[in-house]
Write a protein that holds these residues in place. Structure first.
Motif, mmCIF file in Angstrom:
data_model
loop_
_atom_site.group_PDB
_atom_site.id
_atom_site.type_symbol
_atom_site.label_atom_id
_atom_site.label_comp_id
_atom_site.label_asym_id
_atom_site.label_seq_id
_atom_site.Cartn_x
_atom_site.Cartn_y
_atom_site.Cartn_z
ATOM 1 N N SER A 380 0.813 -1.216 0.000
ATOM 2 C CA SER A 380 0.000 0.000 0.000
ATOM 3 C C SER A 380 0.842 1.259 0.000
ATOM 4 C CB SER A 380 -0.922 0.002 1.223
ATOM 5 O OG SER A 380 -0.142 -0.030 2.416
ATOM 6 N N ASP A 381 2.122 1.109 0.401
ATOM 7 C CA ASP A 381 3.006 2.279 0.460
ATOM 8 C C ASP A 381 3.882 2.409 -0.777
ATOM 9 O OD1 ASP A 381 1.999 2.870 2.916
ATOM 10 O OD2 ASP A 381 3.562 1.739 4.004
ATOM 11 N N GLU A 382 3.666 1.586 -1.794
ATOM 12 C CA GLU A 382 4.530 1.647 -2.968
ATOM 13 C C GLU A 382 4.395 2.979 -3.690
ATOM 14 O OE1 GLU A 382 3.771 -1.623 -5.485
ATOM 15 O OE2 GLU A 382 4.663 -3.112 -4.132
ATOM 16 N N ASN A 383 3.209 3.493 -3.772
ATOM 17 C CA ASN A 383 3.008 4.768 -4.472
ATOM 18 C C ASN A 383 3.739 5.902 -3.765
ATOM 19 O OD1 ASN A 383 1.406 3.543 -6.376
ATOM 20 N ND2 ASN A 383 -0.502 3.907 -5.231
ATOM 21 N N SER A 384 3.673 5.895 -2.435
ATOM 22 C CA SER A 384 4.367 6.952 -1.695
ATOM 23 C C SER A 384 5.875 6.825 -1.837
ATOM 24 C CB SER A 384 3.976 6.893 -0.212
ATOM 25 O OG SER A 384 4.341 5.635 0.340
ATOM 26 N N ALA A 385 6.383 5.592 -1.938
ATOM 27 C CA ALA A 385 7.825 5.399 -2.119
ATOM 28 C C ALA A 385 8.275 5.915 -3.477
ATOM 29 C CB ALA A 385 8.164 3.923 -1.965
ATOM 30 N N LEU A 386 7.477 5.606 -4.500
ATOM 31 C CA LEU A 386 7.824 6.105 -5.827
ATOM 32 C C LEU A 386 7.764 7.626 -5.873
ATOM 33 C CD1 LEU A 386 5.902 3.518 -8.051
ATOM 34 C CD2 LEU A 386 8.371 3.660 -7.658
ATOM 35 N N GLU A 387 6.803 8.186 -5.192
ATOM 36 C CA GLU A 387 6.699 9.644 -5.148
ATOM 37 C C GLU A 387 7.888 10.256 -4.433
ATOM 38 O OE1 GLU A 387 5.022 13.146 -6.253
ATOM 39 O OE2 GLU A 387 4.386 11.104 -6.777
ATOM 40 N N PHE A 388 8.365 9.577 -3.386
ATOM 41 C CA PHE A 388 9.545 10.065 -2.663
ATOM 42 C C PHE A 388 10.782 10.034 -3.554
ATOM 43 C CE2 PHE A 388 13.197 8.750 0.045
ATOM 44 C CZ PHE A 388 13.457 10.001 0.572
ATOM 45 N N LYS A 389 10.929 8.953 -4.328
ATOM 46 C CA LYS A 389 12.065 8.871 -5.260
ATOM 47 C C LYS A 389 12.018 10.013 -6.263
ATOM 48 C CE LYS A 389 13.097 3.907 -5.351
ATOM 49 N NZ LYS A 389 13.196 2.722 -6.221
ATOM 50 N N LYS A 390 10.825 10.237 -6.806
ATOM 51 C CA LYS A 390 10.682 11.297 -7.807
ATOM 52 C C LYS A 390 11.004 12.654 -7.215
ATOM 53 C CE LYS A 390 7.241 13.291 -10.939
ATOM 54 N NZ LYS A 390 5.832 13.209 -11.408
ATOM 55 N N MET A 391 10.498 12.912 -5.996
ATOM 56 C CA MET A 391 10.767 14.197 -5.360
ATOM 57 C C MET A 391 12.255 14.369 -5.097
ATOM 58 S SD MET A 391 9.635 15.593 -1.631
ATOM 59 C CE MET A 391 10.959 14.623 -0.947
ATOM 60 N N SER A 392 12.925 13.338 -4.619
ATOM 61 C CA SER A 392 14.349 13.419 -4.323
ATOM 62 C C SER A 392 15.148 13.695 -5.591
ATOM 63 C CB SER A 392 14.814 12.117 -3.670
ATOM 64 O OG SER A 392 14.088 11.862 -2.500
ATOM 65 N N HIS A 393 14.777 13.018 -6.660
ATOM 66 C CA HIS A 393 15.470 13.243 -7.932
ATOM 67 C C HIS A 393 15.260 14.670 -8.420
ATOM 68 C CE1 HIS A 393 16.026 13.076 -12.322
ATOM 69 N NE2 HIS A 393 16.977 12.203 -12.040
ATOM 70 N N ASN A 394 14.025 15.159 -8.299
ATOM 71 C CA ASN A 394 13.732 16.510 -8.778
ATOM 72 C C ASN A 394 14.465 17.570 -7.970
ATOM 73 O OD1 ASN A 394 12.069 15.413 -10.697
ATOM 74 N ND2 ASN A 394 10.192 15.689 -9.506
ATOM 75 N N THR A 395 14.547 17.382 -6.672
ATOM 76 C CA THR A 395 15.262 18.365 -5.850
ATOM 77 C C THR A 395 16.735 18.414 -6.221
ATOM 78 O OG1 THR A 395 15.605 16.675 -4.154
ATOM 79 C CG2 THR A 395 13.695 18.115 -3.913
ATOM 80 N N LEU A 396 17.315 17.256 -6.472
ATOM 81 C CA LEU A 396 18.736 17.224 -6.823
ATOM 82 C C LEU A 396 18.974 17.794 -8.218
ATOM 83 C CD1 LEU A 396 19.628 13.733 -5.347
ATOM 84 C CD2 LEU A 396 20.407 15.954 -4.502
ATOM 85 N N MET A 397 18.078 17.538 -9.153
ATOM 86 C CA MET A 397 18.220 18.110 -10.485
ATOM 87 C C MET A 397 18.149 19.635 -10.426
ATOM 88 S SD MET A 397 18.839 15.764 -12.664
ATOM 89 C CE MET A 397 18.578 16.719 -14.145
ATOM 90 N N ALA A 398 17.248 20.153 -9.597
ATOM 91 C CA ALA A 398 17.169 21.604 -9.435
ATOM 92 C C ALA A 398 18.454 22.148 -8.814
ATOM 93 C CB ALA A 398 15.969 21.970 -8.576
ATOM 94 N N LEU A 399 19.004 21.422 -7.851
ATOM 95 C CA LEU A 399 20.263 21.851 -7.230
ATOM 96 C C LEU A 399 21.404 21.857 -8.245
ATOM 97 C CD1 LEU A 399 21.914 22.574 -4.706
ATOM 98 C CD2 LEU A 399 22.251 20.124 -4.341
ATOM 99 N N ILE A 400 21.427 20.861 -9.125
ATOM 100 C CA ILE A 400 22.486 20.794 -10.137
ATOM 101 C C ILE A 400 22.436 22.032 -11.024
ATOM 102 C CG2 ILE A 400 23.219 19.559 -12.211
ATOM 103 C CD1 ILE A 400 22.398 16.964 -10.785
#
Length: 956
Positions: A380-400
Motif C-alpha cells: 500500500s506504500d509503494e506509491n508513496s515510495a515512488l513519489e519520494f524517489k521522484k521528489m528526491s530526484h527533482n530536488t537534486l536536479m534543481a540543485l544541479i
C-alpha cells in the motif's frame, strides 16, 4: 491578489451645491458646481500640529476648506474643465469653451464656435485644441497671446463620443467604432470596434500612447488590485500625487500607499511576484534598499516554492537573491561538505527525507539506505515510495542547475586567486606565500585563507555528489576532467563506495594523486581480466588504459612511469616502448630500470627500441642487447651440447636475432663477444665478429672450412666489396675476392694453425687489427712476383684497370700447390667464384693464382665477359683520345687566327677616351678590333670604374 495600494481620505464634506466638475491646481481644488459657480478649496492648516508640506504643489492628506467662490463662472453647469499648467490657463467646457488665466481667473478667450460642444482634446505641446460639436470636428490653435485661430473644420459621420490627439492626427470614437481623423485633409480610417456593449472611450497616456476601451472587464495581466467603496461618485481626476473623486456634495482623495509598505503587505500575504514587480518601481536613489528587499523576497519566495515542490523555480529565486551557496546546500542534508566550512542555518529547513533515511551517494541516483528502506514498505506504500524517489530526484536536479549557474563566476575567482598566488611566489613575496598552506596532492586541501577556492571546493564537491545521486556519472567524469576544486578526501570516499571508478581516476588525476590512480587502474585491469568487475559492466579497463594515463607523466615523473609501465610491458610491449619514445625518457634509464626490475623484458625492450628508432639507441645499449642475445644462445648451446645433439646449422629464434644484430648494428664490442664464444661451435657468429674486426681471411676460412657454406663466404665478400665502394681508394677492400680465391687454392695453408691464430687474436689485450690494404704490391724475387703464403694475400694491390692476363708467375704457384697436394684444391669453387664475380676481380692477378693444369675451357665464363669488357674499355678510351686530340687541334687553329689580327695606326688615329691622337704612344685595342685608346687612358678608366664600384658598395 488584493492589497491596499491607495488610502482614501475625505477632503471636502457638505458642499452646498451639487458638484459637476473637479480639477486640482497645485495644492488647491477647483469645484464646478451646478449653479454655475466655481468654488476654490485649500487645505485647512489652522491646526497647531500641522507640519509644512514636502511639496507645496501636491494635495495634502487633510481636510480642505473653502477659500473663495466665483459666482457666475459659467451660465450653464460645467461639463468638464482642465488646468493647463504649462500655460497657466484653466480650460472649461460648458455651453462653449472658455479659457481663464490662473490664478486670478481672468477670462482670456471664449470660443463661441464651440457652443454645443460635448467633448474636446488639448495638445499641450503644439497648443492645438480640437472639439466635437454635433457632426463636426473643429481644430483651433493658440496664438500664444489671448486669442485662438481656427485651423480646420471637418465633417464626421455621426456624433463624436470620445476623442484624443494621436500625434498629428486625432483618434475619435463614433458610434461604436474607433477612427483616425487626418488633421490635414479630414480623411477617416477605421481602427477597430469598441464592442456591442461598451461605448468608445479614448484615454491619452503621458507617454503619448492611447488606451482604447473595448470591453469593460479586468482580466489577466490586469487583475483587480483594490476596491474602494465610494457611493455616488460622479467625477474622477488625477493630481500630482493623488486621485481625486467627486461625489455629489463631497470630495475624496485617493493617496498611494508607499511602495515599501505595499511590498511588505504583498510579501506577508504570499504575493511574491507582485512584490518583486513593485520593487522595480522603487526610485534609483533607493538602490540598496531595493536590492535588500528583492533579496529577502526571493529567499522567502524560494522557500515557498521549495515547500510546494517547485524546485527549479525555487532555485531560480535563490539564484536571483545572490544568497550564498552554503545557504542552499543546507537544505540538502545528504550532501557532504568539507568540514572546515561553517554552513549557516537557513530560516527554514526543508526535511526532504520525510522521516525516511537521508539521501546518500548511490550510483543509481538514490541512497544505499533508501534502497534498503524501500523494500520494507508494504504494498500500500509503494506509491508513496515512488513519489519520494521522484521528489528526491527533482530536488537534486534543481540543485544541479543552480550550482552550474553559480559555478562559472566562483571558479573564475578561485582560478584568479590561484594565479595571483603563483605570481607572488614567483617574485619572492615570502610574506604572502607564508599565508597559504600548500597541498601535497594538488588541490585536495585548499589554502586556509583562500576564500574563493574554499567556496569553489564546496560548490564542486556538492555538484559532484548531486550528479552521482541523479545517476549522471558521465557528467561527473566531465566535471572532474576540467578545472575543478572537489575535496579529494570526501569525493574519494564517495566515488569508491559507489564504484564510480572512471570518475575516481579523474579525481586522482586532477589532484596529482597519480600513484593512487595507477594503483587503482592496475587493480581494475586485473579484475577486468578475471571478469570480476561487475559494478560497471559497460566499461572495461585494459592495459592500454595504464599506458594512456602514463603518457602525460613522462616529462614530470619518469620514475613513476617506469615503475607502473613494468605492469604492462609484457602484455603490451610495443605500446609501452612507444610510450618511452614519445615521452623522451632516456633509454639508458629505461634499460637500467628493466635490468634491475624486469630482466626478462630487457632484451625485448632493446629489440623494439632498435626496430622503432635505430638511430636513437646508443652503442652501449646495442652492445648490451647483443650480450643478452649471446647469453641466451650460449645457454641454448650448453643444453644441446650436454645432450650431444648440437648442430652448427641449427637456428633458434634467439640465434637468428643474434646473427641479425651482429650484422646490422655496429655499436657493440666484437672483441668482448669473441672471448665468450666456445672454440668448437658458433662459427657463423665468430665469422661475423672477425669480419667486424677486419679479419677477413679468418672469417672467410670459417665460412669455407668450418661451415662448408661457400655461399656465405661469397655473400660476405659482397658485403665487404659493396661497403668499400663508398670509401676512398686508400680504405677500399678491392682484394677480398682474391683472398677467398687463395683460400680455395690453398686450403691446407689456410687451416694450418687456425685455432692458434684465433686464440692469439682473442687473448691479446691490445690486438692490432690488420686491414686489407689496396696500396701494397706483390713481392717476388728475380723480377718475378710470387705468392708467398695465404696470409700475404692481404698485402696484394688490386687495380680494377689492370687487365694483364699474363700467367708467368702461375708456374711457381702450381708447383707449390702440387707440393701441398693437388687433390685438395677447391677448383670448382674457384671457377664458380670467377664466373660469378668476374667484374669485381682483377683478371691478371686471378690468373697468376690459378694452377698450371687449369683448363682454358673452364675459364671461358670468366675470361669471356672480362675480355669483352676490356675490349670495350680500350675502344672507348681510344675514341676519347682521338676526340681530345681533335679538340686540341681546333684550339690551336683558333689561337692562330686570333694572333693574325692586324691593327693599322695612322697619324689621324684618335683615342676614343681622350679624343687625342695616338701618335707614337702605347695604345690598346678593344676586343671589337676597331676601338683604339691610349694605354694610359685605358688604365685610368679601369681604376675609375673600380673606385665607383667600391663607393656604391659602401652606400649599400
Amino acid at each position: 491578489m488584493v492589497h491596499s495600494a491607495y488610502d482614501s481620505f475625505q477632503l471636502i464634506t457638505d458642499c452646498p451645491t451639487k458638484i459637476d466638475a473637479i480639477e486640482s491646481y497645485g495644492s488647491k481644488l477647483l469645484l464646478g458646481c451646478s449653479d454655475g459657480s466655481l468654488r476654490i478649496y485649500v487645505s485647512d492648516s489652522s491646526g497647531a500640529d500641522r507640519s509644512p508640506p514636502s511639496d507645496p504643489h501636491a494635495l495634502r492628506k487633510e481636510p480642505y476648506a473653502l477659500e473663495r467662490t466665483v459666482a457666475g463662472f459659467s451660465k450653464k453647469p460645467l461639463i468638464s474643465m482642465e488646468v493647463l499648467e504649462s500655460r497657466e490657463l484653466l480650460l472649461s467646457l460648458s455651453e462653449s469653451i472658455a479659457f481663464h488665466r490662473l490664478p486670478n481667473l481672468e477670462t482670456i478667450a471664449v470660443i463661441t464656435k464651440a457652443k454645443g460642444a460635448n467633448v474636446y482634446s488639448w495638445d499641450d505641446r503644439r497648443g492645438f485644441l480640437c472639439f466635437a460639436r454635433q457632426k463636426r470636428v473643429c481644430i483651433f490653435r493658440h496664438d500664444g497671446g489671448r486669442g485662438f485661430v481656427e485651423v480646420k473644420d471637418f465633417g464626421v459621420p455621426d456624433t463624436v463620443k470620445s476623442m484624443s490627439w494621436c500625434g498629428e492626427n486625432i483618434c475619435v470614437g463614433i458610434r461604436r467604432e474607433y477612427m483616425i481623423l487626418n488633421a490635414t485633409n479630414g480623411a477617416l480610417s477605421e481602427v477597430f470596434s469598441s464592442g456591442k456593449i461598451a461605448p468608445p472611450l479614448v484615454v491619452a497616456l503621458p507617454s503619448g500612447e492611447l488606451i482604447l476601451g473595448k470591453i469593460r472587464s479586468l482580466r489577466v495581466p490586469y487583475p483587480l488590485i483594490q476596491t474602494i467603496v465610494l457611493p455616488g461618485a460622479r467625477r474622477l481626476t488625477k493630481s500630482n500625487n493623488a486621485v481625486v473623486v467627486a461625489l455629489e456634495k463631497s470630495v475624496y482623495g485617493l493617496f498611494p500607499v508607499p511602495l515599501g509598505a505595499q511590498i511588505v503587505q504583498l510579501t506577508a500575504s504570499g504575493n511574491f511576484e507582485e512584490a518583486l514587480a513593485l520593487c522595480k518601481l522603487l526610485p534609483p536613489e533607493d538602490a540598496s534598499l531595493r536590492a535588500a528587499k528583492e533579496g529577502s523576497i526571493h529567499i522567502r519566495y524560494a522557500h515557498y516554492l521549495f515547500d510546494n515542490g517547485c524546485y527549479e523555480e525555487a532555485m531560480e529565486h535563490f539564484l536571483a537573491s545572490q544568497v550564498d551557496i552554503t545557504y542552499v546546500l543546507s537544505l540538502y542534508q545528504s550532501i557532504v561538505l568539507p568540514k572546515t566550512t561553517a554552513v549557516p542555518e537557513p530560516e527554514k529547513l526543508v526535511d526532504l527525507s520525510l522521516d525516511a533515511p537521508q539521501l546518500s551517494r548511490g550510483s543509481s541516483g538514490m541512497s544505499d539506505d533508501l534502497e534498503t528502506f524501500l523494500p520494507q514498505l508494504s504494498e500500500s506504500d509503494e506509491n508513496s515510495a515512488l513519489e519520494f524517489k521522484k521528489m528526491s530526484h527533482n530536488t537534486l536536479m534543481a540543485l544541479i542547475k543552480f550550482l552550474q549557474k553559480k559555478r562559472y563566476i566562483i571558479v573564475e575567482k578561485a582560478a584568479a586567486e590561484g594565479t595571483e598566488e603563483v605570481v607572488l611566489d614567483a617574485v619572492g613575496d615570502s610574506f604572502t606565500s607564508s599565508r597559504f598552506k600548500k597541498s601535497n596532492k594538488g588541490r585536495g586541501n585548499v589554502p586556509i585563507n583562500s576564500a574563493a577556492r574554499e567556496m569553489a571546493a564546496i560548490l564542486d564537491t556538492a555538484l559532484l555528489q548531486a550528479l552521482l545521486l541523479t545517476g549522471q556519472s558521465s557528467a561527473a567524469v566531465e566535471l572532474l576532467k576540467g578545472l575543478n576544486y572537489c575535496d579529494a578526501k570526501i569525493c574519494e570516499e564517495i566515488l569508491h563506495k559507489g564504484h564510480h571508478y572512471a570518475a575516481l581516476l579523474e579525481l586522482y588525476r586532477s589532484n596529482s594523486m597519480h600513484r593512487e590512480a595507477l594503483t587503482l587502474l592496475h587493480q581494475l585491469v586485473e579484475e577486468s581480466k578475471s571478469n570480476q568487475l561487475q559494478a560497471e559492466p559497460i566499461q572495461k579497463f585494459s592495459p592500454e588504459s595504464i599506458i594512456e594515463y602514463l603518457k602525460p607523466l613522462c616529462g614530470t615523473d619518469p620514475m613513476l612511469v617506469l615503475e607502473f609501465s613494468m605492469l604492462v610491458l609484457e602484455s603490451c610491449p610495443t605500446q609501452t616502448i612507444e610510450l618511452f619514445l614519445s615521452g623522451n625518457i632516456p633509454a639508458d634509464l629505461v634499460n637500467s630500470y628493466l635490468k634491475q626490475h624486469a630482466p626478462n623484458m630487457q632484451g625485448r625492450y632493446l629489440e623494439l627500441m632498435l626496430a622503432m628508432n635505430e638511430n636513437g639507441i646508443s652503442g652501449n645499449l646495442q652492445n648490451e642487447m647483443v650480450q643478452i642475445y649471446l647469453s641466451e644462445v650460449l645457454e641454448w648451446y650448453s643444453e644441446l651440447s650436454a645432450q650431444q645433439i648440437w648442430d652448427e646449422k641449427a637456428y633458434s629464434p634467439t640465434r637468428k636475432k643474434l646473427l641479425s644484430a651482429l650484422e646490422s648494428i655496429s655499436g657493440y664490442s666484437p672483441e668482448a663477444l669473441l672471448k665468450r664464444l666456445p672454440p668448437d661451435a658458433l662459427f657463423e657468429e665468430r665469422a661475423i665478429l672477425l669480419g667486424k674486426m677486419n679479419q677477413h681471411e679468418l672469417a672467410l676460412s670459417l665460412y669455407v672450412h668450418k661451415l662448408n657454406v661457400p655461399e656465405l663466404a661469397l655473400a660476405y665478400c659482397d658485403r665487404v666489396y659493396e661497403s668499400s665502394v663508398h670509401q676512398p681508394p686508400a680504405k677500399s677492400s678491392g682484394n677480398i675476392y682474391l683472398t677467398l680465391l687463395q683460400i680455395y687454392l690453398n686450403p691446407q695453408k689456410t687451416t694450418k694453425n687456425f685455432e692458434k691464430r684465433i686464440t692469439n687474436l682473442v687473448s691479446s689485450p691490445n690486438v692490432s687489427i690488420p686491414k686489407i690494404s689496396s696500396a701494397t704490391s706483390f713481392k717476388g724475387k728475380g723480377g718475378r712476383k710470387k705468392i708467398a703464403s695465404i696470409e700475404g694475400a692481404e698485402d696484394m694491390r688490386i687495380s680494377p684497370s689492370n687487365t694483364d692476363s699474363s700467367r708467368s708467375d702461375g708456374d711457381a704457384d702450381a708447383e707449390e700447390s702440387n707440393e701441398e697436394g693437388a687433390s685438395s684444391i677447391m677448383l670448382d669453387q674457384v671457377l664458380d667464384l670467377l664466373s660469378r664475380r668476374w667484374d669485381r676481380i682483377n683478371g691478371a692477378q686471378a690468373l697468376r693464382l690459378l694452377p698450371r693444369e687449369t683448363k682454358l675451357q673452364n675459364l671461358l665464363p670468366f675470361l669471356g665477359p672480362l675480355l669483352k669488357k676490356s675490349s670495350e674499355a680500350y675502344r672507348n678510351f681510344s675514341v676519347i683520345k682521338s676526340l681530345r686530340q681533335s679538340e686540341n687541334l681546333q684550339m690551336k687553329d683558333e689561337l692562330y687566327n686570333q694572333r693574325k689580327a692586324v691593327v693599322k695606326i695612322s697619324s689621324d688615329s684618335m683615342c676614343s677616351l681622350c679624343n687625342k691622337k695616338l701618335g707614337t704612344s702605347v695604345f690598346a685595342v678593344y676586343p671589337n678590333g676597331t676601338t683604339l685608346v691610349h694605354f694610359v687612358c685605358f688604365r685610368d678608366s679601369q681604376s675609375m670604374k673600380a673606385v665607383s664600384k667600391v663607393s656604391q658598395l659602401r652606400k649599400r
